[in-house]
Design a protein around this motif. Structure first.
Motif, PDB file in Angstrom:
ATOM      1  N   LYS A   1      41.495  34.152  53.168  1.00 20.27           N
ATOM      2  CA  LYS A   1      40.872  32.858  52.879  1.00 20.27           C
ATOM      3  C   LYS A   1      40.409  32.713  51.428  1.00 20.27           C
ATOM      4  N   ASP A   2      39.841  33.758  50.871  1.00 21.51           N
ATOM      5  CA  ASP A   2      39.243  33.655  49.549  1.00 21.51           C
ATOM      6  C   ASP A   2      40.295  33.644  48.439  1.00 21.51           C
ATOM      7  N   THR A   3      39.887  33.165  47.292  1.00 20.74           N
ATOM      8  CA  THR A   3      40.742  33.144  46.115  1.00 20.74           C
ATOM      9  C   THR A   3      40.123  34.026  45.035  1.00 20.74           C
ATOM     10  N   VAL A   4      40.896  34.971  44.550  1.00 17.59           N
ATOM     11  CA  VAL A   4      40.435  35.878  43.501  1.00 17.59           C
ATOM     12  C   VAL A   4      41.547  36.027  42.469  1.00 17.59           C
ATOM     13  N   THR A   5      41.207  35.841  41.210  1.00 16.96           N
ATOM     14  CA  THR A   5      42.169  36.049  40.118  1.00 16.96           C
ATOM     15  C   THR A   5      41.497  36.893  39.050  1.00 16.96           C
ATOM     16  N   ILE A   6      41.970  38.113  38.885  1.00 19.05           N
ATOM     17  CA  ILE A   6      41.407  39.036  37.904  1.00 19.05           C
ATOM     18  C   ILE A   6      42.534  39.540  37.004  1.00 19.05           C
ATOM     19  N   THR A   7      42.359  39.412  35.712  1.00 20.42           N
ATOM     20  CA  THR A   7      43.317  39.964  34.758  1.00 20.42           C
ATOM     21  C   THR A   7      42.677  41.134  34.020  1.00 20.42           C
ATOM     22  N   CYS A   8      43.514  42.040  33.536  1.00 23.28           N
ATOM     23  CA  CYS A   8      42.983  43.182  32.793  1.00 23.28           C
ATOM     24  C   CYS A   8      43.563  43.218  31.397  1.00 23.28           C
ATOM     25  N   LYS A   9      42.776  43.735  30.462  1.00 26.15           N
ATOM     26  CA  LYS A   9      43.199  43.915  29.082  1.00 26.15           C
ATOM     27  C   LYS A   9      42.836  45.331  28.661  1.00 26.15           C
ATOM     28  N   VAL A  10      43.805  46.090  28.230  1.00 26.94           N
ATOM     29  CA  VAL A  10      43.558  47.451  27.774  1.00 26.94           C
ATOM     30  C   VAL A  10      43.116  47.399  26.318  1.00 26.94           C
ATOM     31  N   LEU A  11      41.885  47.815  26.069  1.00 28.82           N
ATOM     32  CA  LEU A  11      41.335  47.787  24.715  1.00 28.82           C
ATOM     33  C   LEU A  11      41.667  49.041  23.933  1.00 28.82           C
ATOM     34  N   SER A  12      41.787  50.158  24.645  1.00 25.72           N
ATOM     35  CA  SER A  12      42.090  51.426  23.992  1.00 25.72           C
ATOM     36  C   SER A  12      42.734  52.350  25.000  1.00 25.72           C
ATOM     37  N   ALA A  13      43.748  53.083  24.570  1.00 24.73           N
ATOM     38  CA  ALA A  13      44.388  54.081  25.425  1.00 24.73           C
ATOM     39  C   ALA A  13      44.903  55.201  24.539  1.00 24.73           C
ATOM     40  N   THR A  14      44.197  56.319  24.529  1.00 24.16           N
ATOM     41  CA  THR A  14      44.594  57.468  23.728  1.00 24.16           C
ATOM     42  C   THR A  14      44.646  58.697  24.624  1.00 24.16           C
ATOM     43  N   LYS A  15      44.942  59.836  24.037  1.00 23.37           N
ATOM     44  CA  LYS A  15      44.990  61.075  24.809  1.00 23.37           C
ATOM     45  C   LYS A  15      43.631  61.419  25.403  1.00 23.37           C
ATOM     46  N   ASN A  16      42.569  60.856  24.813  1.00 21.18           N
ATOM     47  CA  ASN A  16      41.224  61.179  25.270  1.00 21.18           C
ATOM     48  C   ASN A  16      40.733  60.280  26.395  1.00 21.18           C
ATOM     49  N   ARG A  17      40.949  58.986  26.242  1.00 23.11           N
ATOM     50  CA  ARG A  17      40.405  58.075  27.247  1.00 23.11           C
ATOM     51  C   ARG A  17      41.092  56.720  27.199  1.00 23.11           C
ATOM     52  N   ILE A  18      40.840  55.955  28.251  1.00 23.27           N
ATOM     53  CA  ILE A  18      41.352  54.591  28.339  1.00 23.27           C
ATOM     54  C   ILE A  18      40.176  53.672  28.620  1.00 23.27           C
ATOM     55  N   THR A  19      40.178  52.508  27.985  1.00 23.85           N
ATOM     56  CA  THR A  19      39.134  51.509  28.192  1.00 23.85           C
ATOM     57  C   THR A  19      39.790  50.201  28.591  1.00 23.85           C
ATOM     58  N   VAL A  20      39.363  49.661  29.713  1.00 25.78           N
ATOM     59  CA  VAL A  20      39.978  48.457  30.281  1.00 25.78           C
ATOM     60  C   VAL A  20      38.907  47.408  30.540  1.00 25.78           C
ATOM     61  N   ARG A  21      39.244  46.185  30.236  1.00 27.67           N
ATOM     62  CA  ARG A  21      38.333  45.054  30.469  1.00 27.67           C
ATOM     63  C   ARG A  21      38.956  44.124  31.519  1.00 27.67           C
ATOM     64  N   TYR A  22      38.181  43.768  32.537  1.00 21.33           N
ATOM     65  CA  TYR A  22      38.639  42.882  33.606  1.00 21.33           C
ATOM     66  C   TYR A  22      37.811  41.602  33.591  1.00 21.33           C
ATOM     67  N   GLU A  23      38.486  40.477  33.761  1.00 25.30           N
ATOM     68  CA  GLU A  23      37.744  39.228  33.894  1.00 25.30           C
ATOM     69  C   GLU A  23      38.564  38.221  34.700  1.00 25.30           C
ATOM     70  N   GLY A  24      37.839  37.291  35.314  1.00 24.50           N
ATOM     71  CA  GLY A  24      38.490  36.289  36.136  1.00 24.50           C
ATOM     72  C   GLY A  24      37.460  35.542  36.947  1.00 24.50           C
ATOM     73  N   ASP A  25      37.831  35.140  38.137  1.00 21.76           N
ATOM     74  CA  ASP A  25      36.881  34.433  38.993  1.00 21.76           C
ATOM     75  C   ASP A  25      37.258  34.590  40.453  1.00 21.76           C
ATOM     76  N   CYS A  26      36.328  34.240  41.308  1.00 17.62           N
ATOM     77  CA  CYS A  26      36.574  34.281  42.753  1.00 17.62           C
ATOM     78  C   CYS A  26      35.850  33.122  43.409  1.00 17.62           C
ATOM     79  N   ALA A  27      36.353  32.720  44.568  1.00 13.51           N
ATOM     80  CA  ALA A  27      35.781  31.582  45.268  1.00 13.51           C
ATOM     81  C   ALA A  27      36.108  31.662  46.741  1.00 13.51           C
ATOM     82  N   GLY A  28      35.194  31.160  47.561  1.00 10.40           N
ATOM     83  CA  GLY A  28      35.465  31.012  48.979  1.00 10.40           C
ATOM     84  C   GLY A  28      36.280  29.754  49.203  1.00 10.40           C
ATOM     85  N   PRO A  29      36.781  29.546  50.419  1.00 10.78           N
ATOM     86  CA  PRO A  29      37.649  28.399  50.693  1.00 10.78           C
ATOM     87  C   PRO A  29      36.950  27.051  50.554  1.00 10.78           C
ATOM     88  N   ASP A  30      35.606  27.050  50.625  1.00 11.47           N
ATOM     89  CA  ASP A  30      34.875  25.790  50.523  1.00 11.47           C
ATOM     90  C   ASP A  30      34.100  25.682  49.215  1.00 11.47           C
TER      91      ASP A  30
END
Length: 289
Positions: A144-173
């Motif tokens: 029933k619910d609507t969720v849209t989340i996108t991710c953006k990789v800010l950094s990815a090296t041999k040491n670590r990865i950093t990811v940012r997620y953003e979007g929105d969610c909503a119930g059917p009403d």
């Protein structure tokens, strides 16, 4: 739509969000989203297909599996080694990363997949688990619910990865969706999540957030002014505790606050009233404070 198990101590926040939740179809933090609203038959009667993970070639609207351009970032979290040059340019240690997308009905959540053979499969599994944990935390009904989340990789090296997620969610009403923001930084050697408290002292950051120096790089002047007024309703003890418990790992309680480090600054999401945007991103640059 607010996570069920968030442990806010923000009495003022709850009062401020009350009216907004009625408008958006969300509930307060310890209640499940209300999905019983009256909705047009064509959208409320829905049989969701089996959940799928899409990768590789797609249509023009939903291409997944594409290569991500890695942006340079400073890597100086506790126990981490420098991952970029002094000038901020990406180094040869950058990893190849793609996105894949979890889909089920109106639910769509992107997550990163590191294709470098030196990275253990468990790391990719952990990244996916954290990315999708929002569905459990928000008690999403995927039929029933609507969720849209996108991710953006800010950094990815041999040491670590950093990811940012953003979007929105909503119930059917819902008349207005709830904005969603979270991040994930993972140590690729240990497989552990890197938390805000490993990067900066929570009390120091709390003082900064309550000061006139605090900046909101992605907000316009009006929103920034409203956020400052809202944030001032809480004290330093509240923000110190908020920052001590920021970021993954997620177990029983979904973090109220997320952070990441980029080009020498620390960015931290702060919960605000729905009318202000549900969250606002503050930036802190240690050497300038």
């Amino acid at each position: 739509m607010i996570p069920k198990k968030l442990k806010y101590s923000m009495t003022i926040t709850l009062l401020a969000l009350g009216t907004a939740c009625l408008a958006t179809g969300c509930k307060k933090k310890h209640d499940k989203i209300d999905l019983s609203g009256n909705q047009a038959a064509e959208s409320s009667v829905q049989t969701a297909p089996a959940a799928t993970t899409v990768s590789g070639e797609g249509n023009s609207e939903n291409k997944t599996g594409q290569e991500i351009t890695i942006e340079p970032a400073i890597e100086n979290a506790a126990g981490q080694s420098q991952g970029t040059s002094a000038g901020g340019s990406a180094t040869a240690s950058s990893l190849s990363v793609k996105t894949e997308t979890y889909r089920n009905g109106n639910v769509s959540v992107q997550y990163p997949v590191i294709s470098d053979s030196s990275v253990k499969a468990e790391i990719n599994a952990h990244l996916k688990e954290n990315a999708l944990s929002i569905l459990k935390a928000y008690e999403i009904d995927e039929t029933k619910d609507t969720v849209t989340i996108t991710c953006k990789v800010l950094s990815a090296t041999k040491n670590r990865i950093t990811v940012r997620y953003e979007g929105d969610c909503a119930g059917p009403d819902s008349t207005h969706p709830t904005a969603v923001f979270y991040t994930n930084t993972v140590n690729l050697s240990s497989g552990a999540d890197v938390r805000l408290s490993q990067i900066i002292d929570p009390a120091t950051l709390a003082s900064y957030v309550l000061s006139d120096d605090c900046t909101f790089p992605e907000a316009d002047a009006e929103t920034a002014a409203a956020a400052k007024e809202f944030l001032a309703s809480m004290d330093q003890a509240y923000y110190t505790n908020l920052f001590q418990h920021a970021d993954f790992p997620y177990s029983d309680t979904f973090p109220e606050c997320f952070s990441y480090e980029f080009e020498g600054s620390v960015y931290v999401s702060l919960p605000v009233a729905h009318a202000i945007g549900d969250y606002i991103l503050a930036a802190y640059t240690p050497e300038n404070k």
